[in-house]
Design a protein around this motif. Structure first.
Motif, mmCIF file in Angstrom:
data_model
loop_
_atom_site.group_PDB
_atom_site.id
_atom_site.type_symbol
_atom_site.label_atom_id
_atom_site.label_comp_id
_atom_site.label_asym_id
_atom_site.label_seq_id
_atom_site.Cartn_x
_atom_site.Cartn_y
_atom_site.Cartn_z
ATOM 1 N N TRP A 139 8.237 1.851 -14.044
ATOM 2 C CA TRP A 139 7.493 2.751 -13.165
ATOM 3 C C TRP A 139 6.004 2.418 -13.168
ATOM 4 C CZ3 TRP A 139 7.409 5.923 -9.265
ATOM 5 C CH2 TRP A 139 6.335 6.809 -9.107
ATOM 6 N N TYR A 140 5.440 2.251 -14.347
ATOM 7 C CA TYR A 140 4.019 1.935 -14.439
ATOM 8 C C TYR A 140 3.713 0.565 -13.830
ATOM 9 C CZ TYR A 140 3.094 5.907 -17.541
ATOM 10 O OH TYR A 140 2.951 7.170 -18.067
ATOM 11 N N GLY A 141 4.622 -0.392 -14.033
ATOM 12 C CA GLY A 141 4.390 -1.731 -13.496
ATOM 13 C C GLY A 141 4.314 -1.745 -11.984
ATOM 14 N N GLN A 142 5.267 -1.060 -11.326
ATOM 15 C CA GLN A 142 5.249 -1.043 -9.871
ATOM 16 C C GLN A 142 4.140 -0.140 -9.338
ATOM 17 O OE1 GLN A 142 6.186 1.578 -7.519
ATOM 18 N NE2 GLN A 142 6.138 3.026 -9.234
ATOM 19 N N LEU A 143 3.762 0.866 -10.131
ATOM 20 C CA LEU A 143 2.727 1.791 -9.702
ATOM 21 C C LEU A 143 1.404 1.085 -9.455
ATOM 22 C CD1 LEU A 143 2.258 4.877 -9.285
ATOM 23 C CD2 LEU A 143 1.458 4.963 -11.654
ATOM 24 N N SER A 144 1.145 0.028 -10.212
ATOM 25 C CA SER A 144 -0.113 -0.700 -10.066
ATOM 26 C C SER A 144 -0.242 -1.356 -8.698
ATOM 27 C CB SER A 144 -0.238 -1.766 -11.164
ATOM 28 O OG SER A 144 0.759 -2.759 -11.016
ATOM 29 N N GLY A 145 0.906 -1.642 -8.041
ATOM 30 C CA GLY A 145 0.857 -2.278 -6.725
ATOM 31 C C GLY A 145 0.882 -1.302 -5.573
ATOM 32 N N MET A 146 1.019 -0.014 -5.874
ATOM 33 C CA MET A 146 1.149 0.984 -4.818
ATOM 34 C C MET A 146 -0.109 1.104 -3.969
ATOM 35 S SD MET A 146 2.429 4.942 -5.259
ATOM 36 C CE MET A 146 3.892 4.441 -6.171
ATOM 37 N N VAL A 147 -1.251 0.717 -4.524
ATOM 38 C CA VAL A 147 -2.513 0.838 -3.805
ATOM 39 C C VAL A 147 -2.610 -0.182 -2.671
ATOM 40 C CG1 VAL A 147 -3.791 -0.764 -5.286
ATOM 41 C CG2 VAL A 147 -5.005 1.077 -4.142
ATOM 42 N N GLU A 148 -1.832 -1.259 -2.720
ATOM 43 C CA GLU A 148 -1.975 -2.322 -1.732
ATOM 44 C C GLU A 148 -1.645 -1.870 -0.308
ATOM 45 O OE1 GLU A 148 -0.399 -6.133 -2.691
ATOM 46 O OE2 GLU A 148 -1.486 -6.252 -4.597
ATOM 47 N N PRO A 149 -0.532 -1.143 -0.056
ATOM 48 C CA PRO A 149 -0.297 -0.676 1.319
ATOM 49 C C PRO A 149 -1.418 0.219 1.831
ATOM 50 C CG PRO A 149 1.718 -0.532 0.044
ATOM 51 C CD PRO A 149 0.625 -0.857 -0.929
ATOM 52 N N VAL A 150 -1.975 1.057 0.958
ATOM 53 C CA VAL A 150 -3.076 1.928 1.384
ATOM 54 C C VAL A 150 -4.289 1.094 1.771
ATOM 55 C CG1 VAL A 150 -4.641 3.771 0.665
ATOM 56 C CG2 VAL A 150 -2.262 3.792 -0.106
ATOM 57 N N ALA A 151 -4.673 0.160 0.907
ATOM 58 C CA ALA A 151 -5.831 -0.690 1.191
ATOM 59 C C ALA A 151 -5.579 -1.565 2.412
ATOM 60 C CB ALA A 151 -6.148 -1.556 -0.028
ATOM 61 N N GLY A 152 -4.339 -2.029 2.585
ATOM 62 C CA GLY A 152 -4.011 -2.870 3.728
ATOM 63 C C GLY A 152 -4.165 -2.142 5.051
ATOM 64 N N VAL A 153 -3.655 -0.925 5.135
ATOM 65 C CA VAL A 153 -3.772 -0.135 6.370
ATOM 66 C C VAL A 153 -5.230 0.192 6.658
ATOM 67 C CG1 VAL A 153 -3.256 2.116 7.387
ATOM 68 C CG2 VAL A 153 -1.441 0.814 6.251
ATOM 69 N N VAL A 154 -5.979 0.562 5.631
ATOM 70 C CA VAL A 154 -7.405 0.870 5.812
ATOM 71 C C VAL A 154 -8.156 -0.358 6.315
ATOM 72 C CG1 VAL A 154 -9.547 1.442 4.603
ATOM 73 C CG2 VAL A 154 -7.465 2.736 4.136
ATOM 74 N N GLY A 155 -7.878 -1.520 5.716
ATOM 75 C CA GLY A 155 -8.556 -2.742 6.124
ATOM 76 C C GLY A 155 -8.254 -3.124 7.560
ATOM 77 N N ALA A 156 -6.979 -3.050 7.955
ATOM 78 C CA ALA A 156 -6.590 -3.401 9.325
ATOM 79 C C ALA A 156 -7.218 -2.447 10.333
ATOM 80 C CB ALA A 156 -5.070 -3.384 9.456
ATOM 81 N N ALA A 157 -7.143 -1.150 10.057
ATOM 82 C CA ALA A 157 -7.695 -0.160 10.982
ATOM 83 C C ALA A 157 -9.206 -0.305 11.116
ATOM 84 C CB ALA A 157 -7.337 1.248 10.514
ATOM 85 N N ALA A 158 -9.877 -0.589 10.010
ATOM 86 C CA ALA A 158 -11.339 -0.681 10.031
ATOM 87 C C ALA A 158 -11.815 -1.791 10.959
ATOM 88 C CB ALA A 158 -11.866 -0.898 8.615
ATOM 89 N N VAL A 159 -11.194 -2.978 10.857
ATOM 90 C CA VAL A 159 -11.689 -4.091 11.670
ATOM 91 C C VAL A 159 -11.240 -3.985 13.122
ATOM 92 C CG1 VAL A 159 -11.859 -5.638 9.695
ATOM 93 C CG2 VAL A 159 -9.756 -5.601 11.023
ATOM 94 N N ILE A 160 -10.168 -3.242 13.386
ATOM 95 C CA ILE A 160 -9.731 -3.039 14.772
ATOM 96 C C ILE A 160 -10.684 -2.096 15.496
ATOM 97 C CG2 ILE A 160 -7.955 -1.979 16.230
ATOM 98 C CD1 ILE A 160 -5.877 -3.056 14.251
ATOM 99 N N TYR A 161 -11.047 -1.009 14.828
ATOM 100 C CA TYR A 161 -11.860 0.014 15.471
ATOM 101 C C TYR A 161 -13.354 -0.244 15.340
ATOM 102 C CZ TYR A 161 -7.471 2.485 15.935
ATOM 103 O OH TYR A 161 -6.169 2.814 16.265
#
Length: 272
Positions: free
Chosen positions: A194-216
């Motif tokens: 659980w802890y191991g996979q939890l460390s990667g959970m932030v990537e989808p959040v950062a990915g969506v934020v990054g994509a939306a930021a440069v589009i808008y």
């Protein structure tokens, strides 16, 4: 390619989400090794971490900095200015987070935790260290997919997919690097996973934020690409390479770095 055709049918924010879910999945897959064992050969771990560092270094140039310079030039800017400002800004951003959030690098005693003093458990501090590591990776993938919407020739869906694959590959050993030490310290297999996979959970959040930021906010695109590169290089220098060299396997971890760089370069050139 079928993969490019499939991903290409979605808008860039969804593309970024799918790609970072993939990178998160490989983090979880790496963490899942703890179900079968609590120890891997230290040489394998060091060469894997070296490989991860090589992928991140190559991705920072081939997938982020080089396109940032080209895009700035095509937009009529002084080419090196956005790249330099964004790159330094990304590194400073990660340094700020590094100073503000308590965390513990792998293989170090709890007494050497960085950031503000805290009573948090060792497991929490270890997960936070890798989570910090994963923020710029998710951001980089998101910005790469968001850049495709710009219509600039250097930003292609193939290059963005190559970056997602590269980041995913180097996330596998990162998942192991969190879950296996926790298991050796007596934490149950399920909790270590659980802890191991939890460390990667932030990537989808950062990915969506990054994509939306440069589009808008299209004008920030060259800065955003360079920002992600600077953040990743900071993580490589601060954590990944030192960790891969901390054991007595410096030579093979260095070879891993070269192999990781080469693999990411091939992916970017072949798909981009």
């Amino acid at each position: 390619m079928l993969m490019i055709d499939f991903i290409g049918q979605f808008n860039p924010v969804v593309q970024a989400l799918l790609a970072t879910l993939f990178t998160w999945g490989l983090t979880a897959l790496g963490a899942g090794v703890v179900i079968f064992t609590k120890q891997v050969d230290p040489r394998l771990m060091d060469v894997s971490l070296g490989f991860a560092g090589g992928v991140m270094i190559a991705a920072s140039f081939w997938s982020l900095l080089a396109p940032a310079i080209t895009m700035a030039e095509e937009a009529g800017m002084i080419p090196w200015v956005p790249a330099a400002i964004g790159f330094v800004g990304g590194a400073l951003f990660m340094r700020l987070i590094d100073a503000l959030l308590p965390h513990l690098h792998l293989r170090l005693p709890t007494s050497e935790a960085e950031g503000p003093k805290t009573s948090w458990r060792r497991s929490t501090l270890l997960v936070l260290a890798i989570t910090l590591h994963n923020i710029p990776e998710g951001l980089a993938v998101g910005v790469a997919f968001g850049a495709v919407a710009s219509g600039i020739g250097t930003a292609t869906i193939g290059a963005a997919i190559a970056l997602g694959i590269g980041i995913g590959l180097q996330n596998f050993p990162e998942g192991m690097a969190v879950s296996l030490p926790l298991r050796r310290e007596g934490i149950s297999r399920s909790k270590a996973l659980w802890y191991g996979q939890l460390s990667g959970m932030v990537e989808p959040v950062a990915g969506v934020v990054g994509a939306a930021a440069v589009i808008y906010f299209y004008p920030i695109l060259p800065f955003a690409l360079a920002f992600a590169a600077g953040a990743m290089i900071f993580v490589v220098i601060e954590e990944v390479i030192p960790e891969s060299q901390r054991g007595n396997n410096g030579d093979i971890s260095s070879i891993g770095t070269v192999l990781g760089f080469t693999a990411m370069m091939i992916l970017d050139v072949a798909l981009g």
